[in-house]
Motif scaffolding. Structure first.
Motif, PDB file in Angstrom:
ATOM      1  N   ARG A 108      47.416 -35.869  22.592  1.00  0.00           N
ATOM      2  CA  ARG A 108      47.426 -36.558  23.882  1.00  0.00           C
ATOM      3  C   ARG A 108      48.547 -37.602  23.948  1.00  0.00           C
ATOM      4  N   GLN A 109      48.797 -38.273  22.839  1.00  0.00           N
ATOM      5  CA  GLN A 109      49.819 -39.323  22.826  1.00  0.00           C
ATOM      6  C   GLN A 109      51.240 -38.779  22.810  1.00  0.00           C
ATOM      7  N   ASN A 110      51.424 -37.505  22.435  1.00  0.00           N
ATOM      8  CA  ASN A 110      52.767 -36.943  22.299  1.00  0.00           C
ATOM      9  C   ASN A 110      53.076 -35.861  23.314  1.00  0.00           C
ATOM     10  N   THR A 127      43.744 -36.915  19.634  1.00  0.00           N
ATOM     11  CA  THR A 127      44.407 -38.179  19.997  1.00  0.00           C
ATOM     12  C   THR A 127      45.919 -38.083  19.825  1.00  0.00           C
TER      13      THR A 127
END
Length: 676
Positions: free
Chosen positions: A614-616, A611
């Protein structure tokens, strides 16, 4: 008063439970004397604790079994497989009851409702499903976790079900309303085990962050937390009177109290991958898994604080004035015949039995199950033991049930009971197989081939040549039990043709050949590990990892990865970026153990950081100087590139048959989650 001369904790037995790796295990919590195991050989085997022979073997699953659970009265067993299918067995009748399908990935955990004909299942597909055994269908699917579900428990009153997940959360679901009640989020690692207090509104959760948290269930707040253990908490269980809780990790069993948090006692068990614990009278029974073997352990609770301090008076419960569960239990004891007795229970059952409109019928959950049921077979291996353990429920209860005596404790200077049981157990080439012809000749004879025995006086009559035991009628050599893409000939020395029988001296010479080179190799490896250990002890994990990498020895890197896998709290984005290229190289190793360790490290990275990665992946917004954000973005992009390189290796192996087939499938699911 002399000190006790017997052990307070000991290994009871160790035996081969399946012909392939054992994936799951559960004890019967009513008596603590029965055990069920599931393995890669797609079988479910039942055992009596303390006895080495299989009572009954249940077959019918088409993929490895990954979760098992006894019914509350120990007369039923449910098993979940990697394909997402559940099979429910009646142990008294020795037959299949139901096959339920609907999950899209591996089933990881199961639990029976305390008084209704319901079963809950948690899966790697992140969903929790509630099943009606009689209607043969899924009542409701609870969605909300972002990673696989590790453990499920119904509340004592049967109105809630709690789920623990790899996403570091515990969720409590209201069964009657069909919705999430609360989300508990204070753990910093995967939650492995949860347990409701037997009477109070209290829930305990054990996590890979090495702690146990206590949640009160009126305001749904964390009221206490234990000190951090040395290893992840794998299993927790309350004492039946609710006075303390037992937490099991790789090495230790600790006895905790709460409000205030305190550790009453700590016992060195060294049981490894402990899978389940149960209380049986004055003893705690624990069971652990190691590849194809299962070990059982016993702890004398009368010699453990605080239970052994004042045995004549019960320990006081928490003085918090907390509300108690008031379960509406039926008068019957068999889950097949239970009907809720009170008005509240009847209303709950009616509300649960009405399928919500938004819950579609799972494809295949009802149709085509008759064919699967017909292929499911219950093979009773020990008829006498089966009738003694599972058949008494058919008889009229004219006398009280037979009291089970505690397991006798060995003396402090004795060898373990497990070693004694190993020596008494008959030789069994495969679990559950019939004895090969001529097996009676093992009794009283040496099992050492003549060519390896010490020289002795010539006998008066020529000795018969050594004959290896005949192959059993049933074999577990399934494709899942073979090395993954490996040729055993690569690891064997070239065989030279021989025209004469080998003598004792030549045999010993061949056995000792290469000893010096192997000793030198192991000595060099030990020296390298000592260097890494010295740097590790200084507290700089990154420096230790860099030194291990510079040695260019895959064996040392694999040893370091093993330590990191056992201590998930040591991982960070920096560590992941450093080891991922070498995980990729280990994936291509011809040593299957190296591949398995690399897969375990990759799964841990994906479960923990997918997670965050994916967010960075996108660069941070340019509203100012954010050095930490830019550094995190750089590391996540670097890790993502390495993972994509590994993905090519996984894609080339995901259709490969062998022991690692299941692992590659699980990694493929985690990689798909990274891209969503």
């Amino acid at each position: 008063m002399t000190a006790p001369t017997t052990k307070r904790a000991w290994k009871l037995q160790e035996f081969v439970a399946h012909g392939a790796n054992v994936n799951c295990l559960a004890l019967g919590h009513k008596t603590g004397r029965v055990m069920v195991t599931g393995g890669d050989d797609r079988k479910v085997n039942l055992w009596t604790v303390g006895k080495p022979n299989c009572i009954m073997s249940l077959s019918g699953h088409t993929s490895p079994v990954e979760a098992v659970r006894f019914g509350n009265a120990e007369e039923m067993v449910v098993a979940g497989s990697m394909s997402g299918a559940l099979k429910l067995w009646d142990l008294e009748q020795a037959k299949i009851i139901r096959t339920l399908t609907g999950h899209k990935a591996n089933i990881r955990c199961l639990d029976f409702h305390p008084y209704g004909d319901f079963v809950a299942s948690g899966s790697l597909d992140t969903n929790v499903k509630l099943w009606d055994i009689r209607r043969k269908g899924c009542i409701f699917t609870y969605k909300g976790h972002s990673n696989g579900v590790n453990c499920l428990r119904f509340s004592p009153d049967g109105r809630w079900v709690a789920s623990a997940s790899e996403d570091m959360t515990v969720k409590i679901w209201d069964l009657a309303a069909g919705k999430l009640l609360v989300d508990l989020k204070q753990h910093s690692g995967a939650v492995n085990s949860i347990e409701f207090h037997p009477s109070e509104y209290l829930l305990a959760s054990g996590s890979s962050d090495r702690s146990i948290r206590f949640w009160e269930l009126e305001k749904f707040q964390c009221v206490d937390c234990t000190d951090y253990d040395n290893n992840a908490i794998r299993s927790v269980v309350f004492h039946p009177d609710g006075a303390c809780i037992f937490g099991g990790s790789t090495e230790l069993l600790k006895v905790y109290g709460w409000e205030p948090s305190r550790c009453f006692d700590s016992v060195n068990m060294s049981w490894g991958k402990v899978a389940d614990m149960a209380i049986a009278q004055t003893q705690l029974i624990g069971a652990s898994i190691n590849q194809t073997t299962v070990s059982t352990f016993v702890l004398d609770l009368t010699r453990v604080a605080p239970l052994g301090q004042v045995p004549s008076t019960p320990l006081p419960l928490s003085s918090s004035g907390r509300k108690n569960f008031t379960p509406d239990r039926p008068s019957t004891t068999s889950t097949k015949q239970q009907i809720p007795s009170s008005t509240g229970s009847i209303q709950l059952e009616r509300r649960m039995s009405r399928k919500p409109a938004e819950e579609p019928e799972e494809p295949g959950s009802i149709l085509d199950d008759a064919t699967e049921d017909n292929s499911s077979v219950a093979d009773v291996k020990d008829l006498k033991e089966y009738e003694e353990v599972f058949k008494p429920n058919h008889k009229l209860a004219l006398s009280p049930p037979r009291k089970m005596d505690p397991f006798p404790a060995p003396k402090e200077d004795d060898v373990s009971v497990a070693n004694q049981m190993k020596s008494l157990a008959p030789f069994q080439p495969a679990v559950g197989s019939t004895k090969p012809s001529g097996s009676e000749t093992y009794r009283g004879e040496s099992r050492i081939p003549p060519q390896y025995r010490a020289p002795s006086l010539p006998p008066q009559q020529p000795a018969a040549p050594y004959q290896p035991p005949a192959a059993p009628h049933q074999s577990y050599q399934t494709p899942s039990n073979k090395p993954a893409g490996l040729d055993p000939a690569d690891f064997m020395p070239p065989q030279q043709p021989s025209t004469m029988a080998i003598g004792d001296y030549d045999a010993l010479g061949q056995m000792s050949k290469g000893h010096n080179s192997m000793s030198a190799l192991l000595a060099a490896r030990n020296k390298n590990l000592q260097i890494v250990r010295a740097m590790w002890s200084s507290g700089n994990v990154r420096t230790a990892l860099e030194s291990a990498i510079q040695m260019q020895d895959n064996s040392v890197i694999v040893d370091v990865l093993n330590v990191l896998n056992d201590k998930p709290h040591l991982w960070s984005l920096d560590v992941a970026a450093l080891v991922l290229p070498h995980i990729n190289s280990c994936m291509s190793s011809k040593h299957e153990s190296h591949v398995m360790v690399a897969c375990s490290s990759l799964k841990l990275i994906l479960k923990t950081y997918s997670t965050l990665i994916r967010q960075n992946l996108a660069p941070p917004a340019r509203l100012g100087v954010d050095i930490s954000g830019e550094e995190r973005h750089r590391r996540c992009v670097n890790i993502y590139k390495h993972i994509q390189d590994i993905r090519h290796c996984i894609d080339s192996k995901k259709y490969q048959r062998g022991k690692l087939e299941n692992t590659f499938r699980e990694i493929q699911l985690l990689l798909n989650h990274l891209d969503t």
